[in-house]
Design a protein around this motif. Sequence first.
Motif, mmCIF file in Angstrom:
data_model
loop_
_atom_site.group_PDB
_atom_site.id
_atom_site.type_symbol
_atom_site.label_atom_id
_atom_site.label_comp_id
_atom_site.label_asym_id
_atom_site.label_seq_id
_atom_site.Cartn_x
_atom_site.Cartn_y
_atom_site.Cartn_z
ATOM 1 N N MET A 163 1.020 -1.238 0.152
ATOM 2 C CA MET A 163 -0.032 -0.059 -0.128
ATOM 3 C C MET A 163 0.901 1.367 -0.043
ATOM 4 S SD MET A 163 -3.033 -0.949 2.840
ATOM 5 C CE MET A 163 -4.171 0.125 2.074
ATOM 6 N N SER A 164 0.680 2.329 -0.720
ATOM 7 C CA SER A 164 1.428 3.547 -1.089
ATOM 8 C C SER A 164 0.518 4.512 -1.749
ATOM 9 C CB SER A 164 2.766 3.231 -1.462
ATOM 10 O OG SER A 164 2.681 3.131 -2.728
ATOM 11 N N SER A 165 0.795 5.943 -1.604
ATOM 12 C CA SER A 165 0.282 6.682 -2.582
ATOM 13 C C SER A 165 0.611 6.584 -3.742
ATOM 14 C CB SER A 165 0.776 7.989 -2.111
ATOM 15 O OG SER A 165 0.374 8.596 -0.524
ATOM 16 N N GLY A 173 -7.551 7.768 7.420
ATOM 17 C CA GLY A 173 -7.924 6.720 8.376
ATOM 18 C C GLY A 173 -6.932 5.877 8.717
ATOM 19 N N LEU A 174 -7.435 4.502 8.674
ATOM 20 C CA LEU A 174 -6.737 3.272 8.911
ATOM 21 C C LEU A 174 -6.456 2.514 7.558
ATOM 22 C CD1 LEU A 174 -8.348 1.938 11.996
ATOM 23 C CD2 LEU A 174 -6.115 2.853 11.923
ATOM 24 N N ASN A 175 -5.134 2.212 7.512
ATOM 25 C CA ASN A 175 -4.669 1.512 6.153
ATOM 26 C C ASN A 175 -4.298 0.265 6.407
ATOM 27 O OD1 ASN A 175 -4.575 3.648 3.664
ATOM 28 N ND2 ASN A 175 -4.063 4.561 5.591
ATOM 29 N N ILE A 176 -4.917 -1.035 6.034
ATOM 30 C CA ILE A 176 -4.624 -2.159 6.720
ATOM 31 C C ILE A 176 -4.386 -3.210 5.433
ATOM 32 C CG2 ILE A 176 -5.722 -4.128 7.905
ATOM 33 C CD1 ILE A 176 -7.415 -2.018 9.272
ATOM 34 N N ALA A 177 -3.255 -3.898 5.626
ATOM 35 C CA ALA A 177 -2.954 -5.210 4.554
ATOM 36 C C ALA A 177 -3.094 -6.245 5.180
ATOM 37 C CB ALA A 177 -1.666 -4.908 3.977
ATOM 38 N N LEU A 178 -3.785 -7.359 4.783
ATOM 39 C CA LEU A 178 -4.020 -8.567 5.465
ATOM 40 C C LEU A 178 -3.084 -9.655 4.641
ATOM 41 C CD1 LEU A 178 -7.809 -9.047 5.859
ATOM 42 C CD2 LEU A 178 -6.070 -8.117 7.541
ATOM 43 N N VAL A 179 -2.299 -10.400 5.107
ATOM 44 C CA VAL A 179 -1.088 -11.314 4.536
ATOM 45 C C VAL A 179 -1.262 -12.654 4.786
ATOM 46 C CG1 VAL A 179 1.257 -11.473 3.996
ATOM 47 C CG2 VAL A 179 0.254 -9.234 4.053
ATOM 48 N N ASN A 180 -1.073 -13.779 4.073
ATOM 49 C CA ASN A 180 -1.074 -14.892 4.682
ATOM 50 C C ASN A 180 0.152 -15.372 5.299
ATOM 51 O OD1 ASN A 180 -0.280 -17.869 4.380
ATOM 52 N ND2 ASN A 180 -2.029 -17.950 3.039
ATOM 53 N N GLY A 181 0.181 -15.612 6.460
ATOM 54 C CA GLY A 181 1.334 -15.742 7.495
ATOM 55 C C GLY A 181 2.380 -16.945 7.101
ATOM 56 N N VAL A 182 1.622 -17.923 6.068
ATOM 57 C CA VAL A 182 2.642 -19.020 5.941
ATOM 58 C C VAL A 182 3.634 -18.718 4.491
ATOM 59 C CG1 VAL A 182 2.582 -21.407 4.920
ATOM 60 C CG2 VAL A 182 0.933 -20.678 6.766
ATOM 61 N N ASN A 183 2.998 -18.201 3.644
ATOM 62 C CA ASN A 183 3.637 -17.740 2.321
ATOM 63 C C ASN A 183 3.790 -16.369 1.959
ATOM 64 O OD1 ASN A 183 1.036 -16.800 1.291
ATOM 65 N ND2 ASN A 183 0.825 -19.026 0.338
ATOM 66 N N GLY A 184 3.430 -15.246 2.684
ATOM 67 C CA GLY A 184 3.443 -14.002 2.760
ATOM 68 C C GLY A 184 2.574 -13.541 1.549
ATOM 69 N N GLU A 185 1.784 -13.999 0.738
ATOM 70 C CA GLU A 185 0.809 -13.591 -0.199
ATOM 71 C C GLU A 185 -0.259 -12.655 0.401
ATOM 72 O OE1 GLU A 185 1.238 -14.146 -3.323
ATOM 73 O OE2 GLU A 185 2.993 -15.315 -3.098
ATOM 74 N N LEU A 186 -0.436 -11.537 -0.385
ATOM 75 C CA LEU A 186 -1.261 -10.508 -0.008
ATOM 76 C C LEU A 186 -2.702 -11.217 -0.201
ATOM 77 C CD1 LEU A 186 -1.758 -7.506 0.611
ATOM 78 C CD2 LEU A 186 -2.005 -7.063 -1.743
ATOM 79 N N ILE A 187 -3.518 -10.909 0.831
ATOM 80 C CA ILE A 187 -4.860 -11.382 0.844
ATOM 81 C C ILE A 187 -6.016 -10.074 0.422
ATOM 82 C CG2 ILE A 187 -6.958 -12.203 2.261
ATOM 83 C CD1 ILE A 187 -4.658 -13.869 3.988
ATOM 84 N N ALA A 188 -5.625 -9.153 1.012
ATOM 85 C CA ALA A 188 -6.415 -8.092 0.863
ATOM 86 C C ALA A 188 -5.818 -6.849 1.191
ATOM 87 C CB ALA A 188 -7.857 -8.207 1.241
ATOM 88 N N ALA A 189 -5.944 -5.475 0.805
ATOM 89 C CA ALA A 189 -5.633 -4.404 1.238
ATOM 90 C C ALA A 189 -6.692 -3.284 1.112
ATOM 91 C CB ALA A 189 -4.352 -3.944 0.357
ATOM 92 N N ARG A 190 -7.002 -2.421 2.130
ATOM 93 C CA ARG A 190 -7.951 -1.475 2.114
ATOM 94 C C ARG A 190 -7.913 -0.308 3.046
ATOM 95 N NH1 ARG A 190 -14.325 -3.110 2.406
ATOM 96 N NH2 ARG A 190 -14.214 -0.916 2.500
#
Length: 300
Positions: A163-165, A173-190
């Motif tokens: 996530m970035s400009s 507000g709040l910028n949140i990224a969800l990442v798979n803790g096993v392989n590091g793949e991005l799940i969602a970012a909002r």
Amino acid sequence: MAAGSCSPEASGSVPIGPYPRSDWMSGTRGGRDRRADWLLGAGSGRGQSRKGRTQRGAAAAGAAPGGAWAEGCGCRPPSVSPPLSVSSGSLVGSCCASPAPPPALQRLLLSRPEAPPTAAPRPPRFKCGLPRPCPPAHFAFRLVSGAANVIGPKICLEDRVLMSSVKNNVGRGLNIALVNGVNGELIAARAFDMWAGDVEELLKFLRPLHEGTLVLVASYDDPATKLTEESRRLFGELGSAVAMDLAFRDSWVFLGAKGVQERSPFEQHVRNSRGSNKYEGWPEALELEGCVPRRAPDPP
């Protein structure tokens, strides 16, 4: 040879003429160009022999070849050109020829060019700009909160900007990224607007998280006005020690995970305080970096 003699042998074969070193004449090189004709006083007689030009140049100067311009070969009057003679095909002054270049200039002209300085080696670069590499089975990360309401936040994991400009996926507000803790793949970012947005959207985002999901958070402008008790509790369950006290325009960066039993060591918080704010109405931006352990994959 008698004192006062001004022959070429007495004075030395010294190059003459106010020209750069490349035009100083030695031997027969350059002996027939226009500068040589002018020095010999030949005018425009380019088609005549060198001997004739030399004789006329000596006669025009009012002195026989080898004559002295001043007692003991002293300096000639500045308004009078020196007589010249041709010796062994070299054009030389008969008396007070121009001096040789200074020793310092000679050394400069004859010295070899120095080798260009070697550029300093660049420092090694590691993932997400960390100063050192992470150990095996760890993810490198960097979290940067927004600066006031001008510069947006940034979230990086394993040298990938999530996530970035620049990516145009951050907001107030709040910028949140969800990442798979096993392989590091991005799940969602909002990005969730905590000033004028709907907190229910944030709750829907956080409630269904799976065990081991990494949650990376970076604030921008105001992260807390719309937070409810439930939303604060959900961040607490992810390992946050600050979420319950987060306030208007605080700066906050945080990395947690679903299912952790202890407080996360990856959290920074600065309160909005008129007496200590770096910007007018906002505290300083925060930056947090480190290495977070990967989650071991579930057994088959």
